[in-house]
Design a protein around this motif. Structure first.
Motif, PDB file in Angstrom:
ATOM      1  N   PHE A 154      59.668  35.646  69.457  1.00 45.69           N
ATOM      2  CA  PHE A 154      60.582  36.749  69.132  1.00 45.69           C
ATOM      3  C   PHE A 154      61.889  36.672  69.915  1.00 45.69           C
ATOM      4  O   PHE A 154      62.974  36.779  69.338  1.00 45.69           O
ATOM      5  CB  PHE A 154      59.891  38.083  69.388  1.00 45.69           C
ATOM      6  CG  PHE A 154      60.846  39.244  69.428  1.00 45.69           C
ATOM      7  CD1 PHE A 154      61.501  39.656  68.277  1.00 45.69           C
ATOM      8  CD2 PHE A 154      61.118  39.898  70.625  1.00 45.69           C
ATOM      9  CE1 PHE A 154      62.404  40.714  68.307  1.00 45.69           C
ATOM     10  CE2 PHE A 154      62.017  40.947  70.662  1.00 45.69           C
ATOM     11  CZ  PHE A 154      62.651  41.361  69.500  1.00 45.69           C
ATOM     12  N   LYS A 155      61.819  36.506  71.232  1.00 45.23           N
ATOM     13  CA  LYS A 155      63.046  36.519  72.035  1.00 45.23           C
ATOM     14  C   LYS A 155      63.983  35.390  71.629  1.00 45.23           C
ATOM     15  O   LYS A 155      65.218  35.532  71.678  1.00 45.23           O
ATOM     16  CB  LYS A 155      62.711  36.413  73.529  1.00 45.23           C
ATOM     17  CG  LYS A 155      62.085  35.098  73.949  1.00 45.23           C
ATOM     18  CD  LYS A 155      61.893  35.023  75.461  1.00 45.23           C
ATOM     19  CE  LYS A 155      61.323  33.669  75.873  1.00 45.23           C
ATOM     20  NZ  LYS A 155      61.169  33.564  77.334  1.00 45.23           N
ATOM     21  N   ASP A 156      63.389  34.261  71.210  1.00 47.72           N
ATOM     22  CA  ASP A 156      64.210  33.133  70.797  1.00 47.72           C
ATOM     23  C   ASP A 156      64.823  33.365  69.420  1.00 47.72           C
ATOM     24  O   ASP A 156      65.937  32.914  69.134  1.00 47.72           O
ATOM     25  CB  ASP A 156      63.374  31.853  70.805  1.00 47.72           C
ATOM     26  CG  ASP A 156      62.786  31.582  72.166  1.00 47.72           C
ATOM     27  OD1 ASP A 156      63.554  31.529  73.136  1.00 47.72           O
ATOM     28  OD2 ASP A 156      61.551  31.452  72.270  1.00 47.72           O
ATOM     29  N   LYS A 157      64.105  34.087  68.559  1.00 44.18           N
ATOM     30  CA  LYS A 157      64.669  34.441  67.255  1.00 44.18           C
ATOM     31  C   LYS A 157      65.857  35.375  67.433  1.00 44.18           C
ATOM     32  O   LYS A 157      66.855  35.288  66.698  1.00 44.18           O
ATOM     33  CB  LYS A 157      63.601  35.086  66.378  1.00 44.18           C
ATOM     34  CG  LYS A 157      62.537  34.102  65.899  1.00 44.18           C
ATOM     35  CD  LYS A 157      61.527  34.764  64.977  1.00 44.18           C
ATOM     36  CE  LYS A 157      60.521  33.737  64.456  1.00 44.18           C
ATOM     37  NZ  LYS A 157      59.553  34.320  63.519  1.00 44.18           N
TER      38      LYS A 157
ATOM     39  N   LEU B 157      72.754  33.849  58.038  1.00 45.79           N
ATOM     40  CA  LEU B 157      72.786  34.886  59.066  1.00 45.79           C
ATOM     41  C   LEU B 157      71.818  36.015  58.743  1.00 45.79           C
ATOM     42  O   LEU B 157      71.075  36.493  59.608  1.00 45.79           O
ATOM     43  CB  LEU B 157      74.208  35.431  59.212  1.00 45.79           C
ATOM     44  CG  LEU B 157      74.391  36.540  60.253  1.00 45.79           C
ATOM     45  CD1 LEU B 157      73.906  36.075  61.620  1.00 45.79           C
ATOM     46  CD2 LEU B 157      75.846  36.980  60.329  1.00 45.79           C
ATOM     47  N   LEU B 158      71.771  36.433  57.485  1.00 38.78           N
ATOM     48  CA  LEU B 158      70.883  37.525  57.115  1.00 38.78           C
ATOM     49  C   LEU B 158      69.424  37.105  57.175  1.00 38.78           C
ATOM     50  O   LEU B 158      68.556  37.888  57.576  1.00 38.78           O
ATOM     51  CB  LEU B 158      71.252  38.047  55.726  1.00 38.78           C
ATOM     52  CG  LEU B 158      72.573  38.828  55.688  1.00 38.78           C
ATOM     53  CD1 LEU B 158      72.992  39.097  54.255  1.00 38.78           C
ATOM     54  CD2 LEU B 158      72.459  40.131  56.457  1.00 38.78           C
ATOM     55  N   TRP B 159      69.123  35.865  56.799  1.00 43.72           N
ATOM     56  CA  TRP B 159      67.738  35.405  56.928  1.00 43.72           C
ATOM     57  C   TRP B 159      67.327  35.300  58.394  1.00 43.72           C
ATOM     58  O   TRP B 159      66.178  35.559  58.751  1.00 43.72           O
ATOM     59  CB  TRP B 159      67.551  34.061  56.235  1.00 43.72           C
ATOM     60  CG  TRP B 159      67.233  34.215  54.781  1.00 43.72           C
ATOM     61  CD1 TRP B 159      67.951  33.764  53.718  1.00 43.72           C
ATOM     62  CD2 TRP B 159      66.112  34.914  54.218  1.00 43.72           C
ATOM     63  NE1 TRP B 159      67.351  34.143  52.538  1.00 43.72           N
ATOM     64  CE2 TRP B 159      66.225  34.845  52.817  1.00 43.72           C
ATOM     65  CE3 TRP B 159      65.022  35.602  54.767  1.00 43.72           C
ATOM     66  CZ2 TRP B 159      65.304  35.414  51.954  1.00 43.72           C
ATOM     67  CZ3 TRP B 159      64.097  36.186  53.914  1.00 43.72           C
ATOM     68  CH2 TRP B 159      64.243  36.088  52.527  1.00 43.72           C
TER      69      TRP B 159
ATOM     70  N   SER C 216      64.126  37.180  59.958  1.00 39.99           N
ATOM     71  CA  SER C 216      63.131  36.491  60.779  1.00 39.99           C
ATOM     72  C   SER C 216      62.958  37.177  62.128  1.00 39.99           C
ATOM     73  O   SER C 216      61.837  37.388  62.604  1.00 39.99           O
ATOM     74  CB  SER C 216      63.558  35.034  60.970  1.00 39.99           C
ATOM     75  OG  SER C 216      62.683  34.365  61.836  1.00 39.99           O
ATOM     76  N   TYR C 217      64.064  37.547  62.725  1.00 37.57           N
ATOM     77  CA  TYR C 217      64.042  38.190  64.036  1.00 37.57           C
ATOM     78  C   TYR C 217      63.437  39.597  63.955  1.00 37.57           C
ATOM     79  O   TYR C 217      62.571  39.969  64.755  1.00 37.57           O
ATOM     80  CB  TYR C 217      65.466  38.159  64.584  1.00 37.57           C
ATOM     81  CG  TYR C 217      65.949  39.302  65.415  1.00 37.57           C
ATOM     82  CD1 TYR C 217      65.202  39.814  66.470  1.00 37.57           C
ATOM     83  CD2 TYR C 217      67.213  39.837  65.182  1.00 37.57           C
ATOM     84  CE1 TYR C 217      65.695  40.841  67.245  1.00 37.57           C
ATOM     85  CE2 TYR C 217      67.706  40.871  65.959  1.00 37.57           C
ATOM     86  CZ  TYR C 217      66.936  41.363  66.983  1.00 37.57           C
ATOM     87  OH  TYR C 217      67.424  42.380  67.756  1.00 37.57           O
TER      88      TYR C 217
ATOM     89  N   VAL D  76      57.886  40.446  53.957  1.00 40.66           N
ATOM     90  CA  VAL D  76      57.617  39.905  52.622  1.00 40.66           C
ATOM     91  C   VAL D  76      58.716  38.943  52.207  1.00 40.66           C
ATOM     92  O   VAL D  76      58.468  37.854  51.694  1.00 40.66           O
ATOM     93  CB  VAL D  76      57.496  41.055  51.586  1.00 40.66           C
ATOM     94  CG1 VAL D  76      57.410  40.496  50.177  1.00 40.66           C
ATOM     95  CG2 VAL D  76      56.277  41.909  51.913  1.00 40.66           C
ATOM     96  N   LEU D  77      59.970  39.337  52.441  1.00 42.46           N
ATOM     97  CA  LEU D  77      61.108  38.491  52.091  1.00 42.46           C
ATOM     98  C   LEU D  77      61.066  37.185  52.868  1.00 42.46           C
ATOM     99  O   LEU D  77      61.316  36.102  52.340  1.00 42.46           O
ATOM    100  CB  LEU D  77      62.408  39.215  52.369  1.00 42.46           C
ATOM    101  CG  LEU D  77      62.834  40.278  51.359  1.00 42.46           C
ATOM    102  CD1 LEU D  77      63.958  41.121  51.925  1.00 42.46           C
ATOM    103  CD2 LEU D  77      63.252  39.634  50.056  1.00 42.46           C
ATOM    104  N   LEU D  78      60.750  37.284  54.150  1.00 44.41           N
ATOM    105  CA  LEU D  78      60.693  36.093  54.996  1.00 44.41           C
ATOM    106  C   LEU D  78      59.625  35.127  54.511  1.00 44.41           C
ATOM    107  O   LEU D  78      59.829  33.928  54.416  1.00 44.41           O
ATOM    108  CB  LEU D  78      60.431  36.488  56.449  1.00 44.41           C
ATOM    109  CG  LEU D  78      60.389  35.328  57.448  1.00 44.41           C
ATOM    110  CD1 LEU D  78      61.744  34.632  57.509  1.00 44.41           C
ATOM    111  CD2 LEU D  78      59.997  35.825  58.821  1.00 44.41           C
ATOM    112  N   LYS D  79      58.443  35.671  54.170  1.00 46.17           N
ATOM    113  CA  LYS D  79      57.354  34.830  53.682  1.00 46.17           C
ATOM    114  C   LYS D  79      57.743  34.116  52.396  1.00 46.17           C
ATOM    115  O   LYS D  79      57.443  32.940  52.199  1.00 46.17           O
ATOM    116  CB  LYS D  79      56.106  35.677  53.450  1.00 46.17           C
ATOM    117  CG  LYS D  79      54.874  34.857  53.075  1.00 46.17           C
ATOM    118  CD  LYS D  79      53.636  35.736  52.963  1.00 46.17           C
ATOM    119  CE  LYS D  79      52.411  34.904  52.613  1.00 46.17           C
ATOM    120  NZ  LYS D  79      51.190  35.736  52.506  1.00 46.17           N
TER     121      LYS D  79
END
Length: 325
Positions: A226-229, A260-262, A266-267, A319-322
């Protein structure tokens, strides 16, 4: 005659390290040095490095603490005596004629700052394929370096410094190091290459496949916390806004917005429930306030993505990320 300094950062790479080193030893071009930077390895990698250095005086070994790939590369650059720098990851390999071809291309045009080449993947689970394909040799020079950003982003090379040969002199420009974060472990290539392009004037793209990129599931680039995302999103946000500020009419504007939005999706999807609201506010201020004028791009896909982020729907971001992976 060009001399190539091949800088190889190493951290616990015993499984593939010999294969990596042998790909340099077997080069058809002989004027090179291999700088092995042991970044605090705890396996047999340091011994492998030392053994090779004892057998070949073209190999130099640096042992240091675990400071990350970026700092290991910079240690190698500081030690380098060559006219040109190539970065080689310790689980990857070079094609046998890589240095021979680079020498030939560099001699055809004087003062090339950055020379980009093609690469292919290998290793399980990926089948062999071209990673980034330049379809023609191309020389780009002058003040319009936004053209190189356009080309690199279109070919998905932006952020992969291993697919480039650097004139060593560009590292004398301290601006390359000005905004690098020593703690950054995942988007360091992205910021580093962006700075190098901004500090260069003459670029060449060639069609030759010179680099073999190993696909390994356990690779650090495939396991981001997470912190790296969050760090990745922050870096993307900064660089992309600078790009669009400097070059108003770049053709890859929509792709920048999508990436950028993806990165934000993810983050956010990885954020702890307890801090999601705070993380959401950070994303909203970065994308929808500071960069509002840059992301009013007409795209149904982007509108949907912006809608889910802006309305604080954590479930839908997952869901979008998957679906994107």
């Amino acid at each position: 005659m060009n001399k190539f300094s091949i800088v190889c950062p190493i951290y616990n790479s015993e499984r593939f390290l010999n294969e990596c080193i042998e790909s340099v030893l077997s080069q058809s071009y002989g004027n090179w040095e291999l700088i092995l930077v042991d970044d605090g390895s705890t396996d047999s990698s340091p011994q492998i490095c030392d053994d090779h250095a004892k057998r070949n005086n073209q190999i130099v070994v640096i042992h240091e603490g675990n400071n990350g790939q970026l700092m290991a590369r910079l240690s190698g650059v500081n030690k380098a005596t060559g006219s040109h720098i190539i970065f080689l990851d310790s689980d990857d390999t070079l094609e046998k004629d890589a240095l021979f071809i680079l020498d030939k291309k560099l001699n055809e045009t004087s003062n090339i700052d950055l020379l980009f080449f093609n690469a292919k993947t290998f290793g399980d689970p990926a089948s062999q394929k071209n990673l980034f394909l330049f379809s023609e040799d191309r020389l780009i020079e002058g003040l319009e370096n936004y053209i190189i950003f356009d080309e690199l982003y279109a070919k998905r090379v932006f952020g992969y410094s291993c697919f480039c040969c650097f004139r060593k002199g560009i590292f004398d420009n301290k601006d390359i190091y000005s905004n690098l974060d020593k703690e950054c472990r995942y988007t360091e290539d992205f910021i580093f290459l962006y700075n190098c392009v901004n500090s260069s004037k003459v670029f060449r793209l060639i069609i030759d496949v010179l680099y073999n990129y190993r696909m390994v599931e356990s690779s650090a680039s495939h396991n981001i916390q997470f912190k790296d995302k969050k760090h990745r999103f922050s870096n993307y946000s900064k660089v992309y806004s600078e790009l669009i500020n400097a070059h108003q009419y770049i053709s890859f504007e929509t792709k920048i917005a999508e990436t950028l939005l993806w990165s934000a999706v993810s983050y956010l999807s990885a954020s702890p429930n307890a801090s999601f609201k705070d993380e959401f506010k950070f994303v909203k201020s970065s994308v929808f306030i500071k960069q509002r004028k840059y992301f009013k791009i007409k795209s149904k896909y982007l509108k949907l993505l912006r809608f889910f982020i802006s309305h604080n729907f954590k479930f839908m971001t997952k869901v979008l990320l998957k679906g994107h992976q």
